[in-house]
Design a protein around this motif. Structure first.
Motif, PDB file in Angstrom:
ATOM      1  N   GLU A 273       0.817  -1.220   0.000  1.00  0.00           N
ATOM      2  CA  GLU A 273       0.000   0.000   0.000  1.00  0.00           C
ATOM      3  C   GLU A 273       0.849   1.268   0.000  1.00  0.00           C
ATOM      4  N   ASN A 274       2.127   1.174   0.384  1.00  0.00           N
ATOM      5  CA  ASN A 274       2.997   2.351   0.386  1.00  0.00           C
ATOM      6  C   ASN A 274       3.770   2.529  -0.920  1.00  0.00           C
ATOM      7  N   ASN A 275       3.609   1.601  -1.846  1.00  0.00           N
ATOM      8  CA  ASN A 275       4.308   1.712  -3.131  1.00  0.00           C
ATOM      9  C   ASN A 275       3.626   2.747  -4.016  1.00  0.00           C
ATOM     10  N   TYR A 276       4.380   3.345  -4.923  1.00  0.00           N
ATOM     11  CA  TYR A 276       3.786   4.271  -5.887  1.00  0.00           C
ATOM     12  C   TYR A 276       4.564   4.245  -7.195  1.00  0.00           C
ATOM     13  N   PHE A 277       3.920   4.784  -8.238  1.00  0.00           N
ATOM     14  CA  PHE A 277       4.460   4.685  -9.601  1.00  0.00           C
ATOM     15  C   PHE A 277       3.749   5.760 -10.431  1.00  0.00           C
ATOM     16  N   GLY A 278       4.525   6.576 -11.159  1.00  0.00           N
ATOM     17  CA  GLY A 278       3.865   7.644 -11.908  1.00  0.00           C
ATOM     18  C   GLY A 278       4.743   8.284 -12.957  1.00  0.00           C
TER      19      GLY A 278
END
Length: 274
Positions: A265-270
């Motif tokens: 849930e703390n991962n991100y990608f953009g």
């Protein structure tokens, strides 16, 4: 008298026969010395006027495709130039009459740049396995699921099968963060044996629809830990870079060991058009 006339007729006929023979010989010589011309098969080959000067012959499909691509490129270039001139004229006209409107116009263009930030989803992740041990990470919140999160998806950026699809060509800032967890001890504190000793590789890939190729853009590789305390080994991997993309290119995050994705849930990608 009659005999003389017959002789003259014979001489005249002989002269005509000799002249005809000479003409036939000349025609044969011309035919023999002419270069061989390849016959054009109307069903498979065609000749077209090329560059308004020369005639070009070739396979019908290849030649027509070449002409078609040339005309399409010319039409796109003309349209792009026309749009550029219209935009410049509009900006000049606005600058003359309303400076505030000009500033609002530029600010709107800046705010409308395609951008997206996906965040990890809490549900059990499902992944797409790829080549060379790399697996596409697909456990991302996207579109309406980003409401009430720190993520967003704006101005034409689409999500499909774990990939972000860019709507316009340009230079993009792309980034990804993964928090990875590896269990070291079981519930009773006994060390777990692991046969997986390979390095951890986290990468960002680009898939081009036009080239039908999936290429690595950037990656982060780190060795596995050999900790002596705690039940888990924790890894943090981050990637950030600039890349030139074309409209329709698809950006994805890949990992060579998806079993490390335990708390996602703390991962991100953009990405963001700059």
């Amino acid at each position: 008298m009659v005999t003389m006339s017959v002789k003259l007729l014979k001489r005249f006929a002989g002269a005509n026969l000799l002249l005809l023979l000479i003409v036939l010989i000349a025609v044969l010589c011309i035919v023999w010395t002419m270069p061989d011309n390849k016959q054009i098969d109307k069903d498979t080959e065609i000749c077209l006027k090329y560059d308004n000067k020369n005639i070009k012959c070739g396979r019908t499909t290849d030649l027509l495709l070449e002409v078609f691509e040339k005309e399409i490129s010319s039409a796109y270039a003309t349209a792009e130039e026309r749009e550029k001139i219209q935009t410049e004229n509009y900006i000049k006209d606005v600058l003359k009459h309303d400076v505030q409107l000009m500033n609002d116009y530029k600010n709107t263009l800046w705010d409308m740049k395609p951008s997206a930030k996906l965040v990890g989803i809490r549900e059990k992740p499902e992944h797409q396995h790829g080549n060379a041990g790399m697996t596409t990470v697909t456990c991302w919140r996207h579109d309406k699921d980003l409401y009430y999160t720190t993520g967003f998806q704006r101005y034409g950026v689409r999500f499909q099968n774990g990939r972000l699809i860019v709507p316009v060509s340009g230079t993009y800032y792309i980034y990804s963060f993964l928090g990875l967890t590896e269990r070291r001890l079981n519930g009773e504190g006994i060390p777990l044996e692991s046969n997986n000793t390979q390095e951890i590789k986290h990468a960002m890939h680009k898939f081009s629809v036009l080239d039908t190729a999936d290429t690595e853009i950037a990656s982060n590789v780190q060795s596995r830990k050999n900790a002596t305390r705690g039940h888990f080994n924790y890894y943090a991997s981050q990637i950030a870079t600039l890349v030139k993309l074309r409209a329709g290119d698809e950006i994805s995050v890949k990992l060579n060991d998806v079993t490390l994705l335990q708390h996602i849930e703390n991962n991100y990608f953009g990405l963001h058009l700059i």
